[in-house]
Scaffold this motif. Structure first.
Motif, PDB file in Angstrom:
ATOM      1  N   MET A   1       0.839  -1.172   0.000  1.00  0.00           N
ATOM      2  CA  MET A   1       0.000   0.000   0.000  1.00  0.00           C
ATOM      3  C   MET A   1       0.892   1.246   0.000  1.00  0.00           C
ATOM      4  N   MET A   2       0.565   2.173  -0.877  1.00  0.00           N
ATOM      5  CA  MET A   2       1.303   3.429  -0.924  1.00  0.00           C
ATOM      6  C   MET A   2       0.829   4.329   0.212  1.00  0.00           C
ATOM      7  N   GLN A   3       1.740   5.106   0.771  1.00  0.00           N
ATOM      8  CA  GLN A   3       1.328   6.073   1.784  1.00  0.00           C
ATOM      9  C   GLN A   3       1.169   7.424   1.137  1.00  0.00           C
ATOM     10  N   LEU A   4       0.110   8.100   1.522  1.00  0.00           N
ATOM     11  CA  LEU A   4      -0.209   9.417   0.996  1.00  0.00           C
ATOM     12  C   LEU A   4       0.080  10.454   2.062  1.00  0.00           C
ATOM     13  N   LYS A   5       0.681  11.551   1.657  1.00  0.00           N
ATOM     14  CA  LYS A   5       0.859  12.687   2.561  1.00  0.00           C
ATOM     15  C   LYS A   5       0.641  13.934   1.729  1.00  0.00           C
ATOM     16  N   TRP A   6      -0.328  14.723   2.125  1.00  0.00           N
ATOM     17  CA  TRP A   6      -0.702  15.941   1.426  1.00  0.00           C
ATOM     18  C   TRP A   6      -0.475  17.109   2.365  1.00  0.00           C
ATOM     19  N   GLU A   7       0.139  18.178   1.882  1.00  0.00           N
ATOM     20  CA  GLU A   7       0.385  19.366   2.691  1.00  0.00           C
ATOM     21  C   GLU A   7      -0.070  20.603   1.939  1.00  0.00           C
ATOM     22  N   LYS A   8      -0.827  21.457   2.626  1.00  0.00           N
ATOM     23  CA  LYS A   8      -1.246  22.710   2.026  1.00  0.00           C
ATOM     24  C   LYS A   8      -1.740  23.652   3.111  1.00  0.00           C
ATOM     25  N   GLU A   9      -1.284  24.884   3.023  1.00  0.00           N
ATOM     26  CA  GLU A   9      -1.750  25.951   3.920  1.00  0.00           C
ATOM     27  C   GLU A   9      -1.699  25.551   5.392  1.00  0.00           C
ATOM     28  N   GLY A  10      -0.656  24.832   5.784  1.00  0.00           N
ATOM     29  CA  GLY A  10      -0.475  24.487   7.183  1.00  0.00           C
ATOM     30  C   GLY A  10      -1.212  23.248   7.646  1.00  0.00           C
ATOM     31  N   TYR A  11      -1.863  22.531   6.731  1.00  0.00           N
ATOM     32  CA  TYR A  11      -2.581  21.318   7.081  1.00  0.00           C
ATOM     33  C   TYR A  11      -1.960  20.127   6.368  1.00  0.00           C
ATOM     34  N   ILE A  12      -2.032  18.978   7.012  1.00  0.00           N
ATOM     35  CA  ILE A  12      -1.483  17.742   6.463  1.00  0.00           C
ATOM     36  C   ILE A  12      -2.571  16.676   6.497  1.00  0.00           C
ATOM     37  N   VAL A  13      -2.656  15.879   5.436  1.00  0.00           N
ATOM     38  CA  VAL A  13      -3.493  14.682   5.417  1.00  0.00           C
ATOM     39  C   VAL A  13      -2.557  13.505   5.196  1.00  0.00           C
ATOM     40  N   SER A  14      -2.722  12.469   6.003  1.00  0.00           N
ATOM     41  CA  SER A  14      -1.874  11.291   5.892  1.00  0.00           C
ATOM     42  C   SER A  14      -2.707  10.031   6.100  1.00  0.00           C
ATOM     43  N   ASP A  15      -2.289   8.941   5.452  1.00  0.00           N
ATOM     44  CA  ASP A  15      -2.931   7.654   5.685  1.00  0.00           C
ATOM     45  C   ASP A  15      -2.105   6.790   6.647  1.00  0.00           C
ATOM     46  N   ASP A  16      -1.180   7.403   7.357  1.00  0.00           N
ATOM     47  CA  ASP A  16      -0.349   6.711   8.339  1.00  0.00           C
ATOM     48  C   ASP A  16      -1.156   6.519   9.627  1.00  0.00           C
ATOM     49  N   LYS A  17      -1.548   5.292   9.907  1.00  0.00           N
ATOM     50  CA  LYS A  17      -2.382   5.001  11.079  1.00  0.00           C
ATOM     51  C   LYS A  17      -1.665   5.272  12.398  1.00  0.00           C
ATOM     52  N   THR A  18      -0.338   5.271  12.393  1.00  0.00           N
ATOM     53  CA  THR A  18       0.387   5.520  13.644  1.00  0.00           C
ATOM     54  C   THR A  18       0.209   6.959  14.124  1.00  0.00           C
ATOM     55  N   LEU A  19      -0.229   7.854  13.249  1.00  0.00           N
ATOM     56  CA  LEU A  19      -0.446   9.255  13.632  1.00  0.00           C
ATOM     57  C   LEU A  19      -1.833   9.506  14.216  1.00  0.00           C
ATOM     58  N   LEU A  20      -2.751   8.563  14.046  1.00  0.00           N
ATOM     59  CA  LEU A  20      -4.131   8.766  14.479  1.00  0.00           C
ATOM     60  C   LEU A  20      -4.217   8.939  15.995  1.00  0.00           C
ATOM     61  N   GLN A  21      -5.035   9.869  16.425  1.00  0.00           N
ATOM     62  CA  GLN A  21      -5.228  10.185  17.840  1.00  0.00           C
ATOM     63  C   GLN A  21      -6.584   9.633  18.275  1.00  0.00           C
ATOM     64  N   MET A  22      -6.552   8.410  18.828  1.00  0.00           N
ATOM     65  CA  MET A  22      -7.766   7.646  19.088  1.00  0.00           C
ATOM     66  C   MET A  22      -8.759   8.350  20.003  1.00  0.00           C
ATOM     67  N   GLY A  23      -8.298   9.091  20.978  1.00  0.00           N
ATOM     68  CA  GLY A  23      -9.221   9.791  21.869  1.00  0.00           C
ATOM     69  C   GLY A  23     -10.105  10.768  21.116  1.00  0.00           C
ATOM     70  N   LYS A  24      -9.503  11.519  20.218  1.00  0.00           N
ATOM     71  CA  LYS A  24     -10.274  12.474  19.414  1.00  0.00           C
ATOM     72  C   LYS A  24     -11.220  11.749  18.465  1.00  0.00           C
ATOM     73  N   ILE A  25     -10.710  10.724  17.802  1.00  0.00           N
ATOM     74  CA  ILE A  25     -11.539   9.989  16.853  1.00  0.00           C
ATOM     75  C   ILE A  25     -12.734   9.380  17.569  1.00  0.00           C
ATOM     76  N   GLU A  26     -12.509   8.785  18.726  1.00  0.00           N
ATOM     77  CA  GLU A  26     -13.608   8.180  19.491  1.00  0.00           C
ATOM     78  C   GLU A  26     -14.659   9.237  19.846  1.00  0.00           C
ATOM     79  N   ALA A  27     -14.227  10.392  20.294  1.00  0.00           N
ATOM     80  CA  ALA A  27     -15.174  11.455  20.654  1.00  0.00           C
ATOM     81  C   ALA A  27     -15.977  11.912  19.439  1.00  0.00           C
ATOM     82  N   TRP A  28     -15.315  12.126  18.318  1.00  0.00           N
ATOM     83  CA  TRP A  28     -16.013  12.574  17.109  1.00  0.00           C
ATOM     84  C   TRP A  28     -17.006  11.525  16.621  1.00  0.00           C
TER      85      TRP A  28
END
Length: 138
Positions: A1-28
């Motif tokens: 699987m290829m990893q995606l990392k997008w950067e623009k205007e101070g924001y990043i999107v990544s498909d790296d699961k190690t970066l996910l913050q489970m507490g926030k995701i659970e709350a959302w």
């Protein structure tokens, strides 16, 4: 699987699961109309078996999330797309969807999703209303 990392205007999107913050995701997710009350255990299991996207601010704070269930050949189902309330109205949901649909592992698959309130967002990416059947959770 290829990893995606997008950067623009101070924001990043990544498909790296190690970066996910489970507490926030659970709350959302557990507070969203489509998944109200979903347990952390179920959220973690769903993430384990999905292609996931985290959106982060310049300080590394997670501000968005989405996941895709896919066979990476024929079909992908986009789920749990959410931007933190504090960051809504800045076009970040659109940027997150752009990254999802252009991910090299799924870009050539037919994509589907379900939404009650974001039809305008997805129409911008050529999603159309179509007949869909579903079997409820037993």
């Amino acid at each position: 699987m290829m990893q995606l990392k997008w950067e623009k205007e101070g924001y990043i999107v990544s498909d790296d699961k190690t970066l996910l913050q489970m507490g926030k995701i659970e709350a959302w997710i557990s507070g969203a109309y489509w998944a109200a009350g979903r347990s952390r255990e179920i959220i973690e299991k769903s993430i384990q078996h999905s292609l996931c996207f985290g959106m982060y601010d310049k300080d590394g704070r997670q501000i968005g999330f989405a996941r895709v269930i896919t066979d990476q050949a024929v079909f992908s189902w986009i789920m749990d797309v959410i931007i933190d309330q504090e960051f809504r109205g800045k076009g970040l949901g659109k940027k997150l969807v752009e990254c999802i649909i252009s991910h090299p592992d799924i870009v050539h698959t037919k994509m589907g999703l379900a939404t009650k309130d974001a039809h305008g967002l997805y129409r911008q990416f050529d999603f159309e209303m179509d007949e869909c059947m579903r079997r409820p959770l037993l």
